[in-house]
Design a protein around this motif. Structure first.
Motif, PDB file in Angstrom:
ATOM      1  N   SER A 269      26.125   0.661 -54.084  1.00  0.00           N
ATOM      2  CA  SER A 269      26.451   0.392 -55.489  1.00  0.00           C
ATOM      3  C   SER A 269      26.075  -1.036 -55.878  1.00  0.00           C
ATOM      4  N   ASP A 272      22.178  -1.293 -56.052  1.00  0.00           N
ATOM      5  CA  ASP A 272      21.679  -0.695 -57.294  1.00  0.00           C
ATOM      6  C   ASP A 272      21.913  -1.624 -58.483  1.00  0.00           C
ATOM      7  N   VAL A 286      32.060  -3.501 -60.176  1.00  0.00           N
ATOM      8  CA  VAL A 286      31.279  -2.494 -59.475  1.00  0.00           C
ATOM      9  C   VAL A 286      32.119  -1.973 -58.315  1.00  0.00           C
TER      10      VAL A 286
END
Length: 451
Positions: A269, A272, A286
Protein backbone atom coordinates in the motif's frame (compact mmCIF):
# COMPACT_ATOMS: atom_id res chain seq x y z
CA UNK A 1 19.83 2.39 1.13
CA UNK A 2 17.83 2.00 4.30
CA UNK A 3 15.51 -0.83 5.14
CA UNK A 4 11.87 0.10 5.51
CA UNK A 5 10.89 -1.60 8.73
CA UNK A 6 13.26 -0.14 11.29
CA UNK A 7 11.20 -1.23 14.28
CA UNK A 8 7.92 0.24 15.41
CA UNK A 9 8.74 1.23 18.97
CA UNK A 10 5.29 2.42 19.97
CA UNK A 11 4.81 5.57 22.05
CA UNK A 12 2.03 3.86 24.01
CA UNK A 13 -1.10 1.79 23.54
CA UNK A 14 -2.92 4.14 21.17
CA UNK A 15 -5.38 1.47 20.08
CA UNK A 16 -6.86 1.14 23.56
CA UNK A 17 -7.16 4.90 24.00
CA UNK A 18 -8.69 5.30 20.56
CA UNK A 19 -11.32 2.75 21.48
CA UNK A 20 -12.10 4.72 24.66
CA UNK A 21 -12.38 7.94 22.67
CA UNK A 22 -14.86 6.32 20.33
CA UNK A 23 -17.11 5.09 23.14
CA UNK A 24 -20.24 7.02 24.16
CA UNK A 25 -20.31 7.70 27.92
CA UNK A 26 -23.13 6.06 29.87
CA UNK A 27 -23.57 4.16 33.10
CA UNK A 28 -24.06 0.94 31.14
CA UNK A 29 -23.04 0.55 27.51
CA UNK A 30 -23.88 -2.35 25.22
CA UNK A 31 -21.50 -2.82 22.30
CA UNK A 32 -22.29 -4.85 19.21
CA UNK A 33 -19.94 -3.84 16.43
CA UNK A 34 -18.92 -7.31 15.23
CA UNK A 35 -15.32 -6.52 16.16
CA UNK A 36 -12.89 -9.40 15.75
CA UNK A 37 -11.75 -10.59 19.20
CA UNK A 38 -8.07 -10.18 20.06
CA UNK A 39 -6.22 -13.45 19.51
CA UNK A 40 -5.99 -15.37 22.79
CA UNK A 41 -8.06 -12.89 24.83
CA UNK A 42 -11.43 -14.54 24.15
CA UNK A 43 -13.35 -11.24 24.07
CA UNK A 44 -17.04 -11.77 23.21
CA UNK A 45 -18.66 -9.83 20.39
CA UNK A 46 -21.62 -8.94 22.62
CA UNK A 47 -20.48 -7.21 25.80
CA UNK A 48 -21.56 -4.64 28.39
CA UNK A 49 -19.30 -1.93 29.82
CA UNK A 50 -20.19 -1.08 33.41
CA UNK A 51 -19.66 2.41 34.82
CA UNK A 52 -18.70 5.73 33.35
CA UNK A 53 -16.10 5.79 30.58
CA UNK A 54 -15.50 9.45 29.88
CA UNK A 55 -11.87 10.38 29.13
CA UNK A 56 -12.72 14.06 29.53
CA UNK A 57 -13.04 13.70 33.32
CA UNK A 58 -9.53 12.27 33.71
CA UNK A 59 -6.74 14.56 34.81
CA UNK A 60 -3.69 14.48 32.57
CA UNK A 61 -1.18 13.53 35.29
CA UNK A 62 0.50 10.26 36.17
CA UNK A 63 3.10 8.68 38.46
CA UNK A 64 5.40 6.29 36.57
CA UNK A 65 7.36 3.99 38.88
CA UNK A 66 7.39 6.82 41.40
CA UNK A 67 8.30 9.64 38.99
CA UNK A 68 5.58 12.28 38.66
CA UNK A 69 4.34 13.64 35.35
CA UNK A 70 2.53 16.84 36.26
CA UNK A 71 -0.19 18.71 34.47
CA UNK A 72 2.39 21.43 33.81
CA UNK A 73 4.64 18.88 32.07
CA UNK A 74 1.80 17.89 29.78
CA UNK A 75 0.71 21.48 29.10
CA UNK A 76 4.22 22.68 28.29
CA UNK A 77 4.96 19.73 26.00
CA UNK A 78 1.62 20.30 24.26
CA UNK A 79 2.44 24.01 23.85
CA UNK A 80 5.82 23.06 22.39
CA UNK A 81 4.08 20.96 19.72
CA UNK A 82 1.55 23.66 18.93
CA UNK A 83 4.28 26.31 18.69
CA UNK A 84 6.36 24.16 16.35
CA UNK A 85 3.31 23.75 14.10
CA UNK A 86 2.23 27.31 13.57
CA UNK A 87 0.73 28.19 16.94
CA UNK A 88 -2.94 27.42 16.38
CA UNK A 89 -4.99 24.23 16.67
CA UNK A 90 -8.67 23.66 17.30
CA UNK A 91 -9.98 22.81 20.77
CA UNK A 92 -10.86 19.31 19.55
CA UNK A 93 -7.36 18.83 18.17
CA UNK A 94 -5.81 20.14 21.38
CA UNK A 95 -7.75 17.61 23.48
CA UNK A 96 -6.58 14.80 21.22
CA UNK A 97 -2.98 16.00 21.34
CA UNK A 98 -3.07 16.19 25.13
CA UNK A 99 -3.91 12.49 25.40
CA UNK A 100 -1.09 11.61 23.02
CA UNK A 101 1.38 13.86 24.86
CA UNK A 102 0.73 12.03 28.13
CA UNK A 103 1.42 8.69 26.45
CA UNK A 104 4.65 10.09 25.02
CA UNK A 105 5.76 11.41 28.40
CA UNK A 106 5.11 8.03 30.01
CA UNK A 107 7.32 6.31 27.44
CA UNK A 108 9.98 9.00 27.80
CA UNK A 109 9.98 8.55 31.58
CA UNK A 110 10.36 4.78 31.25
CA UNK A 111 13.28 5.21 28.87
CA UNK A 112 15.10 7.66 31.15
CA UNK A 113 14.48 5.42 34.17
CA UNK A 114 15.89 2.38 32.41
CA UNK A 115 18.95 4.31 31.27
CA UNK A 116 19.61 5.51 34.82
CA UNK A 117 19.16 1.96 36.14
CA UNK A 118 21.94 0.97 33.76
CA UNK A 119 24.13 3.82 35.08
CA UNK A 120 23.86 5.83 31.87
CA UNK A 121 24.20 9.56 32.40
CA UNK A 122 23.58 12.20 29.75
CA UNK A 123 25.70 15.27 30.39
CA UNK A 124 24.27 18.76 30.25
CA UNK A 125 26.79 19.60 27.51
CA UNK A 126 25.38 16.84 25.28
CA UNK A 127 21.83 18.04 25.87
CA UNK A 128 22.79 21.64 25.15
CA UNK A 129 24.55 20.72 21.91
CA UNK A 130 21.49 18.92 20.54
CA UNK A 131 19.22 21.65 21.91
CA UNK A 132 21.14 24.29 19.94
CA UNK A 133 20.72 22.30 16.73
CA UNK A 134 16.98 21.81 17.26
CA UNK A 135 16.43 25.50 18.03
CA UNK A 136 18.15 26.56 14.82
CA UNK A 137 16.61 23.91 12.58
CA UNK A 138 13.05 23.66 13.95
CA UNK A 139 12.40 27.13 15.35
CA UNK A 140 14.75 29.29 13.23
CA UNK A 141 15.74 31.30 16.30
CA UNK A 142 18.92 32.17 18.15
CA UNK A 143 19.65 30.94 21.66
CA UNK A 144 19.04 34.33 23.27
CA UNK A 145 15.46 34.60 22.02
CA UNK A 146 14.23 31.01 22.32
CA UNK A 147 13.47 31.05 26.07
CA UNK A 148 11.17 34.13 26.05
CA UNK A 149 9.64 32.91 22.78
CA UNK A 150 8.68 29.53 24.27
CA UNK A 151 7.42 31.11 27.50
CA UNK A 152 5.15 33.47 25.55
CA UNK A 153 3.67 30.38 23.92
CA UNK A 154 3.13 28.47 27.17
CA UNK A 155 6.18 26.19 26.99
CA UNK A 156 9.81 26.32 28.16
CA UNK A 157 13.33 25.30 27.24
CA UNK A 158 13.14 22.73 30.05
CA UNK A 159 10.46 20.65 28.33
CA UNK A 160 12.42 20.64 25.04
CA UNK A 161 15.64 19.66 26.82
CA UNK A 162 13.81 16.92 28.70
CA UNK A 163 12.61 15.42 25.43
CA UNK A 164 16.16 15.58 24.07
CA UNK A 165 17.48 13.92 27.23
CA UNK A 166 15.03 11.05 26.76
CA UNK A 167 16.05 10.53 23.14
CA UNK A 168 19.77 10.59 23.94
CA UNK A 169 19.40 8.29 26.95
CA UNK A 170 17.38 5.72 25.00
CA UNK A 171 19.79 5.80 22.09
CA UNK A 172 22.81 5.21 24.36
CA UNK A 173 21.00 2.46 26.24
CA UNK A 174 20.32 0.63 22.98
CA UNK A 175 23.94 0.97 21.93
CA UNK A 176 25.08 -0.57 25.22
CA UNK A 177 22.50 -3.30 25.82
CA UNK A 178 21.50 -4.34 22.31
CA UNK A 179 24.03 -3.30 19.70
CA UNK A 180 26.87 -5.57 20.96
CA UNK A 181 24.64 -8.60 20.43
CA UNK A 182 23.63 -7.75 16.85
CA UNK A 183 25.47 -9.66 14.14
CA UNK A 184 25.37 -9.02 10.41
CA UNK A 185 27.22 -11.39 8.11
CA UNK A 186 29.33 -10.37 5.12
CA UNK A 187 27.22 -12.59 2.90
CA UNK A 188 24.09 -10.60 3.80
CA UNK A 189 25.76 -7.35 2.79
CA UNK A 190 27.09 -8.80 -0.45
CA UNK A 191 23.61 -10.10 -1.30
CA UNK A 192 22.19 -6.59 -0.92
CA UNK A 193 24.91 -5.11 -3.13
CA UNK A 194 24.08 -7.69 -5.80
CA UNK A 195 20.38 -6.82 -5.61
CA UNK A 196 21.20 -3.11 -5.90
CA UNK A 197 23.28 -3.68 -9.01
CA UNK A 198 20.48 -5.79 -10.48
CA UNK A 199 18.00 -2.96 -9.73
CA UNK A 200 20.08 -0.25 -11.43
CA UNK A 201 17.87 2.34 -13.11
CA UNK A 202 14.74 1.60 -11.13
CA UNK A 203 13.16 4.23 -8.87
CA UNK A 204 13.76 4.63 -5.15
CA UNK A 205 12.18 7.15 -2.82
CA UNK A 206 13.21 9.18 0.17
CA UNK A 207 10.16 9.09 2.38
CA UNK A 208 9.03 10.63 5.65
CA UNK A 209 6.48 8.61 7.63
CA UNK A 210 4.21 9.09 10.62
CA UNK A 211 3.03 5.66 11.74
CA UNK A 212 0.34 4.78 14.27
CA UNK A 213 -0.66 1.29 15.24
CA UNK A 214 -4.35 0.33 15.26
CA UNK A 215 -6.15 -2.77 16.46
CA UNK A 216 -9.08 -3.71 14.19
CA UNK A 217 -11.69 -2.36 16.59
CA UNK A 218 -9.89 1.00 16.89
CA UNK A 219 -8.92 1.43 13.24
CA UNK A 220 -11.62 3.97 12.42
CA UNK A 221 -10.74 6.21 15.37
CA UNK A 222 -6.98 6.04 14.70
CA UNK A 223 -7.55 6.86 11.01
CA UNK A 224 -9.66 9.86 12.07
CA UNK A 225 -6.88 11.05 14.38
CA UNK A 226 -4.38 10.78 11.55
CA UNK A 227 -6.61 12.74 9.18
CA UNK A 228 -6.58 15.56 11.71
CA UNK A 229 -2.77 15.45 11.82
CA UNK A 230 -2.69 15.48 8.02
CA UNK A 231 -4.94 18.55 7.96
CA UNK A 232 -2.62 20.35 10.38
CA UNK A 233 0.42 19.56 8.21
CA UNK A 234 -1.34 20.71 5.04
CA UNK A 235 -2.23 23.96 6.78
CA UNK A 236 1.45 24.65 7.39
CA UNK A 237 2.31 22.43 10.35
CA UNK A 238 5.75 20.85 10.51
CA UNK A 239 5.83 17.24 9.34
CA UNK A 240 9.08 16.72 11.24
CA UNK A 241 7.61 18.08 14.49
CA UNK A 242 4.50 15.89 14.27
CA UNK A 243 6.61 12.84 13.43
CA UNK A 244 8.93 13.44 16.40
CA UNK A 245 6.01 13.70 18.79
CA UNK A 246 3.47 11.19 17.51
CA UNK A 247 4.96 8.61 15.17
CA UNK A 248 5.22 5.19 16.78
CA UNK A 249 8.04 4.16 14.44
CA UNK A 250 11.61 4.32 15.70
CA UNK A 251 12.30 6.89 12.97
CA UNK A 252 10.35 9.42 15.07
CA UNK A 253 13.67 10.71 16.47
CA UNK A 254 14.77 11.67 12.94
CA UNK A 255 11.49 13.42 12.12
CA UNK A 256 10.05 10.34 10.43
CA UNK A 257 12.77 10.16 7.75
CA UNK A 258 13.02 6.58 6.42
CA UNK A 259 15.93 7.46 4.16
CA UNK A 260 16.12 6.05 0.63
CA UNK A 261 13.93 2.98 0.11
CA UNK A 262 12.92 0.89 -2.89
CA UNK A 263 9.28 -0.09 -3.49
CA UNK A 264 10.02 -3.76 -2.64
CA UNK A 265 11.09 -2.66 0.84
CA UNK A 266 7.71 -1.08 1.53
CA UNK A 267 4.31 -2.61 2.28
CA UNK A 268 2.41 -2.76 -1.00
CA UNK A 269 0.00 0.00 0.00
CA UNK A 270 2.87 2.40 0.74
CA UNK A 271 4.73 1.45 -2.45
CA UNK A 272 1.58 2.13 -4.49
CA UNK A 273 1.06 5.49 -2.77
CA UNK A 274 4.69 6.59 -3.23
CA UNK A 275 4.55 5.78 -6.95
CA UNK A 276 1.64 8.24 -7.38
CA UNK A 277 3.11 11.09 -5.31
CA UNK A 278 4.89 14.25 -6.36
CA UNK A 279 7.96 15.48 -4.50
CA UNK A 280 6.80 17.54 -1.53
CA UNK A 281 3.37 15.93 -1.38
CA UNK A 282 1.86 14.54 1.85
CA UNK A 283 -0.82 11.82 1.72
CA UNK A 284 -2.66 9.57 4.13
CA UNK A 285 -3.73 7.88 6.16
CA UNK A 286 -2.56 4.82 4.21
CA UNK A 287 -3.48 1.48 5.76
CA UNK A 288 -0.53 -0.83 6.43
CA UNK A 289 -0.24 -4.09 8.40
CA UNK A 290 -0.93 -3.18 12.02
CA UNK A 291 -1.99 0.41 11.54
CA UNK A 292 -1.84 3.52 9.35
CA UNK A 293 0.83 5.81 7.91
CA UNK A 294 1.04 9.38 6.67
CA UNK A 295 3.63 9.66 3.89
CA UNK A 296 5.74 12.63 2.85
CA UNK A 297 7.71 12.24 -0.40
CA UNK A 298 10.94 14.12 0.27
CA UNK A 299 12.69 13.13 -2.97
CA UNK A 300 13.09 10.37 -5.54
CA UNK A 301 15.89 9.12 -7.82
CA UNK A 302 17.03 6.26 -10.02
CA UNK A 303 19.07 3.54 -8.31
CA UNK A 304 22.78 3.69 -9.20
CA UNK A 305 22.02 6.25 -11.90
CA UNK A 306 23.37 9.78 -11.85
CA UNK A 307 20.60 12.24 -11.00
CA UNK A 308 20.70 15.14 -13.52
CA UNK A 309 19.19 17.35 -10.82
CA UNK A 310 22.48 17.10 -8.94
CA UNK A 311 24.18 19.13 -11.67
CA UNK A 312 26.07 22.13 -10.26
CA UNK A 313 25.27 25.31 -12.17
CA UNK A 314 27.01 28.61 -12.67
CA UNK A 315 24.26 31.21 -12.93
CA UNK A 316 24.04 34.94 -13.46
CA UNK A 317 20.85 36.67 -12.36
CA UNK A 318 19.58 39.94 -13.85
CA UNK A 319 16.74 41.60 -11.97
CA UNK A 320 14.64 44.75 -12.10
CA UNK A 321 12.25 46.09 -9.49
CA UNK A 322 9.15 48.22 -9.68
CA UNK A 323 8.69 51.42 -7.63
CA UNK A 324 5.73 51.65 -5.23
CA UNK A 325 2.48 52.42 -7.01
CA UNK A 326 3.39 50.62 -10.21
CA UNK A 327 0.24 49.27 -11.85
CA UNK A 328 -0.09 45.79 -13.29
CA UNK A 329 -0.17 47.26 -16.82
CA UNK A 330 2.97 49.31 -16.22
CA UNK A 331 4.77 46.30 -14.74
CA UNK A 332 3.76 44.13 -17.69
CA UNK A 333 5.09 46.68 -20.17
CA UNK A 334 8.38 47.04 -18.29
CA UNK A 335 8.72 43.25 -17.99
CA UNK A 336 8.19 42.88 -21.74
CA UNK A 337 11.03 45.34 -22.44
CA UNK A 338 13.20 43.47 -19.95
CA UNK A 339 12.40 40.15 -21.64
CA UNK A 340 13.30 41.46 -25.09
CA UNK A 341 16.63 42.82 -23.87
CA UNK A 342 17.64 39.71 -21.94
CA UNK A 343 16.66 37.22 -24.63
CA UNK A 344 19.18 38.91 -26.93
CA UNK A 345 22.04 38.20 -24.53
CA UNK A 346 24.79 36.26 -26.26
CA UNK A 347 26.59 34.56 -23.40
CA UNK A 348 27.36 35.62 -19.84
CA UNK A 349 30.19 37.87 -21.03
CA UNK A 350 27.69 40.34 -22.46
CA UNK A 351 25.23 40.19 -19.55
CA UNK A 352 26.79 42.92 -17.40
CA UNK A 353 26.75 45.46 -20.23
CA UNK A 354 23.12 44.75 -21.08
CA UNK A 355 22.19 44.93 -17.41
CA UNK A 356 23.78 48.37 -17.16
CA UNK A 357 21.87 49.56 -20.22
CA UNK A 358 18.47 48.51 -18.86
CA UNK A 359 19.09 49.39 -15.21
CA UNK A 360 19.12 45.80 -13.93
CA UNK A 361 21.06 44.47 -10.94
CA UNK A 362 23.41 41.50 -11.40
CA UNK A 363 24.15 38.61 -9.03
CA UNK A 364 26.58 35.74 -9.75
CA UNK A 365 26.48 32.30 -8.14
CA UNK A 366 28.74 29.45 -9.26
CA UNK A 367 27.54 26.75 -6.83
CA UNK A 368 23.82 26.25 -7.43
CA UNK A 369 22.48 22.70 -7.56
CA UNK A 370 19.71 22.29 -10.09
CA UNK A 371 17.56 20.41 -7.56
CA UNK A 372 17.74 23.36 -5.13
CA UNK A 373 15.92 25.67 -7.54
CA UNK A 374 12.12 26.03 -7.26
CA UNK A 375 10.30 23.21 -9.02
CA UNK A 376 8.88 25.29 -11.93
CA UNK A 377 12.37 26.60 -12.72
CA UNK A 378 14.16 23.25 -12.69
CA UNK A 379 12.86 21.99 -16.03
CA UNK A 380 13.38 25.41 -17.64
CA UNK A 381 17.00 25.77 -16.54
CA UNK A 382 17.75 22.09 -17.29
CA UNK A 383 16.95 22.70 -20.97
CA UNK A 384 19.09 25.83 -21.36
CA UNK A 385 22.34 25.80 -23.33
CA UNK A 386 25.40 27.63 -22.01
CA UNK A 387 24.89 31.37 -22.48
CA UNK A 388 21.10 31.21 -22.82
CA UNK A 389 18.70 33.10 -20.53
CA UNK A 390 15.49 31.83 -19.00
CA UNK A 391 12.12 33.42 -19.58
CA UNK A 392 11.45 36.29 -17.11
CA UNK A 393 9.73 35.35 -13.85
CA UNK A 394 8.58 37.25 -10.77
CA UNK A 395 5.81 39.61 -9.70
CA UNK A 396 4.96 43.28 -9.25
CA UNK A 397 5.94 43.02 -5.58
CA UNK A 398 9.18 41.08 -5.97
CA UNK A 399 10.32 42.40 -9.33
CA UNK A 400 11.22 40.45 -12.46
CA UNK A 401 14.40 38.50 -13.10
CA UNK A 402 16.04 36.09 -15.51
CA UNK A 403 18.72 33.47 -14.97
CA UNK A 404 21.55 33.03 -17.48
CA UNK A 405 23.33 29.68 -17.59
CA UNK A 406 27.08 30.35 -17.56
CA UNK A 407 28.27 26.81 -16.87
CA UNK A 408 27.17 23.35 -15.83
CA UNK A 409 28.99 20.45 -14.13
CA UNK A 410 26.99 17.26 -14.56
CA UNK A 411 27.04 14.65 -11.75
CA UNK A 412 29.23 11.59 -11.96
CA UNK A 413 27.69 8.15 -12.36
CA UNK A 414 26.22 7.02 -9.06
CA UNK A 415 27.68 4.02 -7.25
CA UNK A 416 26.25 1.56 -4.75
CA UNK A 417 26.45 2.40 -1.04
CA UNK A 418 29.65 1.23 0.58
CA UNK A 419 29.91 -2.17 2.24
CA UNK A 420 30.22 -0.47 5.65
CA UNK A 421 27.17 1.73 5.04
CA UNK A 422 24.98 -1.24 4.16
CA UNK A 423 26.22 -3.19 7.17
CA UNK A 424 25.48 -0.22 9.43
CA UNK A 425 21.94 0.05 8.05
CA UNK A 426 21.27 -3.65 8.67
CA UNK A 427 22.58 -3.36 12.21
CA UNK A 428 20.36 -0.33 12.88
CA UNK A 429 17.33 -2.19 11.55
CA UNK A 430 17.88 -5.06 13.96
CA UNK A 431 18.64 -2.76 16.87
CA UNK A 432 15.37 -0.93 16.31
CA UNK A 433 13.38 -4.15 16.17
CA UNK A 434 14.87 -5.15 19.51
CA UNK A 435 14.09 -1.66 20.83
CA UNK A 436 10.41 -2.24 20.15
CA UNK A 437 10.44 -5.35 22.30
CA UNK A 438 12.52 -3.62 24.99
CA UNK A 439 10.08 -0.73 25.37
CA UNK A 440 7.10 -3.07 25.30
CA UNK A 441 8.59 -4.97 28.23
CA UNK A 442 9.21 -1.75 30.15
CA UNK A 443 5.57 -0.77 29.73
CA UNK A 444 4.41 -4.20 30.81
CA UNK A 445 6.43 -4.08 34.04
CA UNK A 446 5.72 -0.42 34.88
CA UNK A 447 3.61 0.71 37.82
CA UNK A 448 1.58 3.69 36.57
CA UNK A 449 -0.86 5.64 38.74
CA UNK A 450 -3.20 8.18 37.13
CA UNK A 451 -4.42 11.13 39.19
Amino acid sequence: MRTRFTGRHAKFAIAATAALLAATPSSSQTVSDNAVPQAGLNIPEQLTIFGEDNPNVRRATAIVNGDIITGTDVSQRLALIVTANGGTVSKEEEDRLRLQVLRNLIDETLQIQEAEANEITISQAEIDQTFNQVVQQNFRRDLNSIEPYLRRNGSSTYTLKQQIKGELAWSRLLRRNIQPFINVGDEEVNAIIERLNASKGTTEYRIGEIYMSAAPEAAEQVASNMRQILDQIRQGGSFVAYARQFSEASTAVTGGDLGWVRPVQLPQSLADAAAQMQIGQVVGPVQVPGGFSILYLIDQRQILTADPRNAVLSLKQLAIGFPPGTTEAQATSRAAEFATATQNIKGCGAANEIAANIGASVVDNDQVRLKDLPGPLQSTIANLQIGQASQPFGSVTDGVRVLILCGRDDPQTATAPSFDKIMSDLENERINKRAQIYLRDLRRDAIIEYN
